[in-house]
Scaffold this motif. Structure first.
Motif, PDB file in Angstrom:
ATOM      1  N   CYS A 177      -4.499  -0.206   0.088  1.00 44.30           N
ATOM      2  CA  CYS A 177      -5.236  -1.326   0.682  1.00 44.30           C
ATOM      3  C   CYS A 177      -6.655  -0.863   1.040  1.00 44.30           C
ATOM      4  N   VAL A 178      -7.509  -1.819   1.296  1.00 46.72           N
ATOM      5  CA  VAL A 178      -8.915  -1.521   1.618  1.00 46.72           C
ATOM      6  C   VAL A 178      -9.018  -0.618   2.842  1.00 46.72           C
ATOM      7  N   CYS A 237      -9.968  -3.956  -3.618  1.00 43.13           N
ATOM      8  CA  CYS A 237     -10.397  -2.560  -3.713  1.00 43.13           C
ATOM      9  C   CYS A 237     -11.791  -2.413  -4.328  1.00 43.13           C
ATOM     10  N   CYS A 258       0.847  -1.192   0.000  1.00 42.43           N
ATOM     11  CA  CYS A 258       0.000   0.000   0.000  1.00 42.43           C
ATOM     12  C   CYS A 258       0.884   1.244   0.000  1.00 42.43           C
ATOM     13  N   LEU A 295      -8.168   2.913   1.878  1.00 46.07           N
ATOM     14  CA  LEU A 295      -9.231   3.492   1.042  1.00 46.07           C
ATOM     15  C   LEU A 295     -10.413   3.922   1.898  1.00 46.07           C
ATOM     16  N   CYS A 307      -1.586   1.939  -5.801  1.00 41.21           N
ATOM     17  CA  CYS A 307      -2.695   1.210  -5.174  1.00 41.21           C
ATOM     18  C   CYS A 307      -2.667   1.359  -3.665  1.00 41.21           C
ATOM     19  N   CYS A 345      -2.623  -7.694  -5.361  1.00 42.60           N
ATOM     20  CA  CYS A 345      -3.233  -6.865  -6.393  1.00 42.60           C
ATOM     21  C   CYS A 345      -3.838  -7.763  -7.471  1.00 42.60           C
TER      22      CYS A 345
END
Length: 69
Positions: free
Chosen positions: A54-55, A32, A13, A58, A52, A22
């Motif tokens: 990580c959840v 995601c 991340c 986000l 990108c 990913c």
């Protein structure tokens, strides 16, 4: 005939450096895809980070953006 399974790439991340898998080539299976961001939230995140996330990051950034409204 042999079957080759493509392993998804493990990346880190851009925000917290946590490793995650990913699946950009299988977006609907990617972690995601479980975070639903508005266009404004996407813009906010993209202004802060290029790669990108990580959840968890986000979701944190989504809450951060919503707190600024």
């Amino acid at each position: 005939m042999s079957v080759v399974f493509q392993k998804h790439e493990t990346i880190h991340c851009d925000r917290c450096n946590a490793p995650f898998e990913c699946k950009a080539n299988s977006y609907t299976k990617c972690q995601c895809s479980n975070v639903y961001l508005t266009i404004n939230e996407v813009q906010y995140v993209s202004e802060l980070y290029d790669g990108c996330l990580c959840v968890n990051c986000l979701r944190d950034l989504q809450k951060e953006y919503q707190g600024t409204l």
